[in-house]
Design a protein around this motif. Structure first.
Motif, PDB file in Angstrom:
ATOM      1  N   MET A   1      58.039  41.298  31.439  1.00 58.26           N
ATOM      2  CA  MET A   1      57.823  42.577  32.120  1.00 58.26           C
ATOM      3  C   MET A   1      56.441  42.609  32.752  1.00 58.26           C
ATOM      4  O   MET A   1      55.467  42.189  32.145  1.00 58.26           O
ATOM      5  N   GLY A   2      56.393  43.107  33.990  1.00 56.16           N
ATOM      6  CA  GLY A   2      55.122  43.266  34.672  1.00 56.16           C
ATOM      7  C   GLY A   2      54.762  44.734  34.817  1.00 56.16           C
ATOM      8  O   GLY A   2      55.493  45.625  34.382  1.00 56.16           O
ATOM      9  N   VAL A   3      53.614  44.976  35.429  1.00 50.47           N
ATOM     10  CA  VAL A   3      53.149  46.335  35.701  1.00 50.47           C
ATOM     11  C   VAL A   3      52.808  46.423  37.182  1.00 50.47           C
ATOM     12  O   VAL A   3      52.132  45.545  37.725  1.00 50.47           O
ATOM     13  N   ILE A   4      53.296  47.469  37.828  1.00 54.50           N
ATOM     14  CA  ILE A   4      52.996  47.682  39.246  1.00 54.50           C
ATOM     15  C   ILE A   4      52.297  49.026  39.413  1.00 54.50           C
ATOM     16  O   ILE A   4      52.772  50.053  38.933  1.00 54.50           O
ATOM     17  N   ILE A   5      51.147  48.995  40.080  1.00 54.93           N
ATOM     18  CA  ILE A   5      50.464  50.231  40.465  1.00 54.93           C
ATOM     19  C   ILE A   5      50.789  50.492  41.925  1.00 54.93           C
ATOM     20  O   ILE A   5      50.451  49.699  42.800  1.00 54.93           O
ATOM     21  N   LYS A   6      51.486  51.594  42.155  1.00 54.42           N
ATOM     22  CA  LYS A   6      51.853  51.958  43.525  1.00 54.42           C
ATOM     23  C   LYS A   6      50.924  53.055  44.046  1.00 54.42           C
ATOM     24  O   LYS A   6      50.281  53.766  43.280  1.00 54.42           O
ATOM     25  N   ASN A   7      50.874  53.147  45.381  1.00 52.08           N
ATOM     26  CA  ASN A   7      50.191  54.263  46.029  1.00 52.08           C
ATOM     27  C   ASN A   7      48.714  54.329  45.654  1.00 52.08           C
ATOM     28  O   ASN A   7      48.199  55.346  45.196  1.00 52.08           O
ATOM     29  N   VAL A   8      48.024  53.204  45.830  1.00 51.05           N
ATOM     30  CA  VAL A   8      46.575  53.174  45.609  1.00 51.05           C
ATOM     31  C   VAL A   8      45.883  52.689  46.883  1.00 51.05           C
ATOM     32  O   VAL A   8      46.466  51.960  47.690  1.00 51.05           O
ATOM     33  N   ASN A   9      44.639  53.085  47.053  1.00 47.55           N
ATOM     34  CA  ASN A   9      43.851  52.683  48.215  1.00 47.55           C
ATOM     35  C   ASN A   9      42.788  51.680  47.815  1.00 47.55           C
ATOM     36  O   ASN A   9      41.972  51.951  46.923  1.00 47.55           O
ATOM     37  N   GLN A  10      42.817  50.505  48.446  1.00 46.78           N
ATOM     38  CA  GLN A  10      41.732  49.564  48.238  1.00 46.78           C
ATOM     39  C   GLN A  10      40.704  49.748  49.353  1.00 46.78           C
ATOM     40  O   GLN A  10      41.038  50.125  50.476  1.00 46.78           O
ATOM     41  N   VAL A  11      39.438  49.505  49.015  1.00 44.99           N
ATOM     42  CA  VAL A  11      38.351  49.673  49.978  1.00 44.99           C
ATOM     43  C   VAL A  11      38.120  48.333  50.675  1.00 44.99           C
ATOM     44  O   VAL A  11      37.814  47.334  50.029  1.00 44.99           O
ATOM     45  N   LEU A  12      38.269  48.328  52.005  1.00 49.17           N
ATOM     46  CA  LEU A  12      38.108  47.105  52.775  1.00 49.17           C
ATOM     47  C   LEU A  12      36.628  46.844  53.065  1.00 49.17           C
ATOM     48  O   LEU A  12      35.764  47.682  52.815  1.00 49.17           O
ATOM     49  N   PHE A  13      36.339  45.667  53.639  1.00 49.67           N
ATOM     50  CA  PHE A  13      34.948  45.292  53.910  1.00 49.67           C
ATOM     51  C   PHE A  13      34.271  46.259  54.881  1.00 49.67           C
ATOM     52  O   PHE A  13      33.060  46.450  54.832  1.00 49.67           O
ATOM     53  N   ASN A  14      35.036  46.873  55.778  1.00 47.90           N
ATOM     54  CA  ASN A  14      34.461  47.835  56.726  1.00 47.90           C
ATOM     55  C   ASN A  14      34.415  49.251  56.159  1.00 47.90           C
ATOM     56  O   ASN A  14      34.175  50.210  56.880  1.00 47.90           O
ATOM     57  N   ASN A  15      34.675  49.373  54.862  1.00 51.28           N
ATOM     58  CA  ASN A  15      34.670  50.645  54.130  1.00 51.28           C
ATOM     59  C   ASN A  15      35.874  51.524  54.440  1.00 51.28           C
ATOM     60  O   ASN A  15      35.941  52.667  53.997  1.00 51.28           O
ATOM     61  N   GLU A  16      36.845  50.994  55.187  1.00 51.53           N
ATOM     62  CA  GLU A  16      38.087  51.727  55.421  1.00 51.53           C
ATOM     63  C   GLU A  16      38.975  51.617  54.177  1.00 51.53           C
ATOM     64  O   GLU A  16      38.885  50.645  53.408  1.00 51.53           O
ATOM     65  N   LEU A  17      39.832  52.611  53.986  1.00 54.41           N
ATOM     66  CA  LEU A  17      40.786  52.592  52.878  1.00 54.41           C
ATOM     67  C   LEU A  17      42.143  52.099  53.368  1.00 54.41           C
ATOM     68  O   LEU A  17      42.590  52.466  54.450  1.00 54.41           O
ATOM     69  N   GLU A  18      42.783  51.263  52.573  1.00 50.51           N
ATOM     70  CA  GLU A  18      44.095  50.729  52.929  1.00 50.51           C
ATOM     71  C   GLU A  18      45.049  50.923  51.757  1.00 50.51           C
ATOM     72  O   GLU A  18      44.789  50.453  50.652  1.00 50.51           O
ATOM     73  N   LEU A  19      46.158  51.605  52.013  1.00 51.98           N
ATOM     74  CA  LEU A  19      47.144  51.867  50.973  1.00 51.98           C
ATOM     75  C   LEU A  19      47.836  50.568  50.577  1.00 51.98           C
ATOM     76  O   LEU A  19      48.211  49.758  51.438  1.00 51.98           O
ATOM     77  N   CYS A  20      48.012  50.351  49.282  1.00 56.74           N
ATOM     78  CA  CYS A  20      48.634  49.114  48.825  1.00 56.74           C
ATOM     79  C   CYS A  20      49.293  49.317  47.469  1.00 56.74           C
ATOM     80  O   CYS A  20      49.230  50.393  46.870  1.00 56.74           O
ATOM     81  N   GLN A  21      49.942  48.261  47.005  1.00 57.60           N
ATOM     82  CA  GLN A  21      50.507  48.189  45.664  1.00 57.60           C
ATOM     83  C   GLN A  21      49.976  46.916  44.999  1.00 57.60           C
ATOM     84  O   GLN A  21      49.705  45.919  45.673  1.00 57.60           O
TER      85      GLN A  21
END
Length: 428
Positions: A1-21
């Motif tokens: 069994m794994g764990v998935i975190i959905k609907n989170v924003n990672q901070v990119l190098f340009n400080n923009e937020l990108e939605l990911c899982q």
């Protein structure tokens, strides 16, 4: 069994937020993307649009155990760290007994294994009993798992002893981590020697007490090739010495605390021992130099110097109370509120100083958000407005000057090796 975190924003190098899982399995990040693979038995965590970061790392924490459990324990300190978003901390050796031999370090690792909520990497002492007299057996201590070597709380007083220590530590490919303080210049001071100490008629600690020892040590580090790391830098002169040393190619790194970034001596308006720490809060120009040094890379990252004491000890007043404040549960929120929201630094910079940079400086296998990395993660609600209340701390320590401060931003979920170790009540 794994764990998935959905609907989170990672901070990119340009400080923009990108939605990911993010998918985790067996304690490791196995996939990051818009729509990761999902098995029928995977556990799903809804990130609710919050920001995901590599777990925070603090290389300067006092857990007090063994010997000081009235102030803190490995269990309470790591619970506090998890609440603050930290997944790895490094414990200082000013305990009783001191980890200056493999038996004590072995015991400490056993205790960490049984009671710690997160990763704990213990330091060993440079000198036996932190007395500054005889060097510890550093080869034995490295073999027993010492993270690095420090006599934190006490400066190494002679150049000869520091030179010998650096020669040995360089051969072991570890670091000397230094509390820099020349005892001959302290003069029983309890706060910074400046306008506030003069106004309050209290003995002051001069800035040169710190910077003169750093100046000595960077030259010794150059001579030995040792990795030399400066704890809790507090003065503009120290920043200048470290900057010049880095330009000369000397292997020196440094940290700064949240309280030295956010406060200065003028914030001490009464004899409140919750403002008593070592090094002390310096002048406004020192505070400004610390921020400039962090921004230009002279100072590598932020560490809390979490130093819990009992309320009875801190009630003794400025002259007699011990030095130190707690910081694990408030660091991110204070820094986000006063530096990021005020557009002094970016969110990306702050997260790097709290996670990526300390991992890079000490060669840790944590502090990154990528496939194959250890699944040590912190979820941050950067819109949450709240009031710091020392009575809600998980740490035994209540000694903070930030009680009742209004802040924005809060860690709401902390994950170590794919397992949830802290979850904020309102997030659930």
């Amino acid at each position: 069994m794994g764990v998935i975190i959905k609907n989170v924003n990672q901070v990119l190098f340009n400080n923009e937020l990108e939605l990911c899982q993010i998918r985790m399995s067996n304690g490791v990040i196995t996939e990051i993307g818009k729509n990761v693979k999902q098995a029928h038995d995977d556990k799903i965590i809804d990130g609710k649009g919050h920001v995901i970061s590599p777990g925070f790392i603090d290389v300067h924490v006092h857990l007090r155990e063994p010997g000081g459990e009235a102030k803190e324990s490995i269990a309470t300190g790591t619970n506090a760290a998890a609440k603050g978003g930290y997944t790895t901390i490094c414990s200082m050796p000013n305990t009783n007994p001191v980890p200056d031999n493999h038996q004590t370090l072995d015991w400490l690792y056993e205790r960490i294994q049984k009671t710690a909520k997160i990763n704990v990497l213990p330091y060993a002492s440079i000198t036996k009993g932190l007395k500054g007299e005889e060097l510890s057996n550093m080869k034995e201590l490295k073999d027993a798992g010492a993270f690095a070597f420090t006599d934190d709380g006490v400066g190494i007083q002679t150049a000869d002893q520091m030179l010998q220590a650096m020669e040995i530590v360089a051969s072991l490919d570890l670091a000397v981590v230094a509390h820099c303080e020349d005892n001959s210049l302290i003069h029983s001071g309890v706060m910074h020697e400046g306008l506030t100490s003069e106004r309050m008629h209290l003995k002051g600690i001069p800035s040169v007490c710190e910077s003169v020892q750093i100046a000595r040590d960077v030259l010794l580090a150059e001579a030995t090739g040792c990795h030399y790391h400066v704890c809790h830098v507090s003065t503009k002169e120290s920043v200048r010495v470290i900057r010049d040393a880095k330009r000369a190619g000397i292997r020196v790194t440094a940290e700064v605390t949240p309280h030295h970034l956010l406060l200065d001596e003028s914030d001490i308006t009464e004899a409140n021992s919750n403002y008593k720490m070592n090094p002390p809060l310096r002048a406004k120009e020192d505070q400004q130099a610390l921020l400039a040094g962090l921004l230009d890379g002279t100072i590598d990252f932020i560490a809390t110097d979490h130093a819990p004491h009992t309320e009875e000890e801190k009630a003794r007043g400025m002259n007699d109370a011990p030095f130190g404040i707690v910081g694990l549960e408030t660091a991110f929120s204070l820094l986000y509120t006063h530096l990021v929201k005020n557009k002094i630094v970016t969110l990306k910079q702050l997260l790097d100083w709290l996670s990526v940079k300390p991992a890079q400086v000490f060669g840790m296998e944590v502090g990154s958000l990528k496939v194959g990395a250890k699944a040590d993660l912190t979820l941050l609600d950067i819109t949450k407005e709240w009031c710091i209340d020392k009575d809600t701390f998980l740490s035994k320590g209540r000694n903070t000057p930030f009680d009742k401060w209004e802040v924005t931003g809060k860690p709401v979920l902390t994950i170590v090796a794919g397992e949830i170790v802290f979850e904020e009540d309102y997030y659930v």
